[in-house]
Structures are given as structure tokens and as C-alpha cells.
Design an enzyme around this catalytic site. Structure first.
Site, PDB file in Angstrom:
ATOM      1  CD  GLU A 177      -2.743  -1.365  -0.067  1.00 45.45           C
ATOM      2  OE1 GLU A 177      -2.886  -0.411  -0.869  1.00 45.45           O
ATOM      3  OE2 GLU A 177      -3.209  -2.492  -0.295  1.00 45.45           O
ATOM      4  CG  ASP A 236      -2.775  -3.346  -7.382  1.00 39.64           C
ATOM      5  OD1 ASP A 236      -3.842  -2.812  -7.045  1.00 39.64           O
ATOM      6  OD2 ASP A 236      -1.865  -3.636  -6.588  1.00 39.64           O
TER       7      ASP A 236
END
Length: 241
Positions: free
Chosen positions: A85, A161
Site C-alpha cells: 500500500e 492492480d
């Protein structure tokens, strides 16, 4: 938001414009849910007024699900998620043409996210420039890049992602590559139903498009890795925090 908030008491910290920017694309029922969740949160904490913090928390609840405090991740997984993150967030901060980071969290959510980075645009917009799309690509791949840089391996956590990045690299639809610049290579069929994009080119060109997308993704990934390794100290510090 004002329509749904008219019967709810709010304090002076509330700025519905900021919430509106964070919820672009949300439908009316989502917004109604957000106001309700914010009110419930305020009551839960014994307050008579809803604050901006309640509203932001409710945005997250509606978009990503409730926090799953009972899902205990081991220290190693927690570390991987933290680096993943922070990779996204740091690369966002290091690039121009990106939306500012509002929050980084590694608390798992009920919708399946182990953590995420919340970005909020500074103004409402309907177009993206090529530079913005390129920055988005680098940002989307930065989580996986951080994993590889720090742990010398990658995990399944980056699957969303990768899907996102592949969607951004729409060579066929947006004409974003030098090579196929002005050719309309895809059409979106029944765009108000499922909106599937269909290629309208020969097989050889389709194979070339795949190569071009791959090239864009590889270059973006390398750029993310480079940005992170140049700022390794900061990456370590924030991830540890």
C-alpha cells in the site's frame, strides 16, 4: 448529498464538496447509505452531530466494506500489505499528474481488500490526459513493485492492480500509443449495458496491440520500481509506521 443530508444534524467541519469529489461515480442509493452510515457512526460515539470524519469513514464503508478487525494477519503478511500500500501511495506522491492521497490503511475490509490507498481528486473532471493515464499506470503497478523490491517476490495481492493497469493501457480504445495513435481499433458495444469493448482489426494487429500493451505495462512497472528504490528510506519508514 445535500438532498440525503437535509434531515441530518451536521457540525461545522462538514464539507460536502470534499465528499462529492471522493464519491464520483457513486449512485444515489450509495450516497444515501453514506449519510446513514455517518449518522450511525456519530450516534455510536455518543455525538449529536455528524462530522467530516464520520462522512469519510462512511464513504470507505460503502466503497470497500466494513473493517474486519477479527481477520488477524500474521506479522509477515501485515508487513507485505504495508509495503504494497505504501508503494502505491509513495509513487502517487512522487509523480506529477496524480490525485492526492487521502488515507492509507492496512486494516482488511469485508469486500475483500487487505488494505488500500484512498485518493481524492482536487476538482471534478471528465477527461484524462495521456500524462495522467501514464501516472495512473505507474501508480497501479507500484504495489507489486514494492513487494518485489523489498521481499524479492510477488504475491497474489496485486491481481486487482494488474487488472486495473491493463484496463488503463487501452491502446486500442484511447489511441494512447505512438504506434497506433490515430487508429480506432476498438468499439464499445451496447455501452449502456455491459459495455464490452470489441476489437475491429486483423489478427496480426491484435497481436501487435498485445505487445504494445505489454511494453507500456513493463515500462510503467520499471518506472515504479525505480522511484521506490530511489526513495527506499522513506518507503521503509512509512511502511514501518
Amino acid at each position: 448529498l445535500q438532498v440525503h443530508a437535509k434531515d441530518v444534524l451536521m457540525d461545522e467541519t462538514v464539507d460536502l464538496n470534499a465528499i462529492a469529489l471522493a464519491t464520483s461515480g457513486a449512485v444515489g442509493s450509495d450516497l444515501a447509505n453514506m449519510i446513514n452510515e455517518a449518522a450511525i457512526n456519530a450516534v455510536k460515539h455518543g455525538r449529536k452531530y455528524v462530522s467530516q470524519a464520520d462522512l469519510f469513514e462512511s464513504v470507505e464503508v460503502v466503497i470497500a466494506g466494513k473493517e474486519k478487525k477479527d481477520r488477524i494477519m500474521g506479522p509477515k503478511e501485515k508487513k507485505i500489505v504495508a509495503y504494497h500500500e505504501v508503494g502505491h501511495a509513495l509513487v502517487t506522491a512522487l509523480q506529477k499528474n496524480t490525485e492526492p492521497v487521502q488515507k492509507i490503511t492496512i486494516v482488511p475490509r469485508t469486500h475483500g481488500a487487505l488494505g488500500y490507498v484512498m485518493q481524492t481528486p482536487e476538482e471534478e473532471k471528465f477527461l484524462n490526459t495521456k500524462a495522467e493515464l501514464e501516472a495512473m499506470l505507474v501508480t497501479a503497478l507500484a504495489g507489486r513493485a514494492a513487494e518485489e523490491l523489498v521481499f524479492d517476490t510477488v504475491t497474489t495481492g496485486a491481481s486487482n492492480d494488474i487488472e486495473q493497469a491493463t484496463n488503463i493501457a487501452m491502446v486500442a480504445q484511447y489511441g494512447m500509443s505512438e504506434r497506433f495513435g490515430l487508429m480506432g481499433l476498438a468499439t464499445v458495444e451496447s455501452q449502456y449495458l455491459d459495455g464490452e469493448a470489441r476489437l475491429n482489426c486483423g489478427e496480426e494487429t491484435a497481436a501487435e496491440i498485445d505487445k504494445e500493451v505489454m511494453k507500456m505495462l513493463k515500462e510503467s512497472y520499471e518506472k515504479a520500481k525505480q522511484l521506490l528504490s530511489e526513495n527506499r528510506e522513506v518507503l521503509d519508514k512509512i511502511a514501518a509506521h
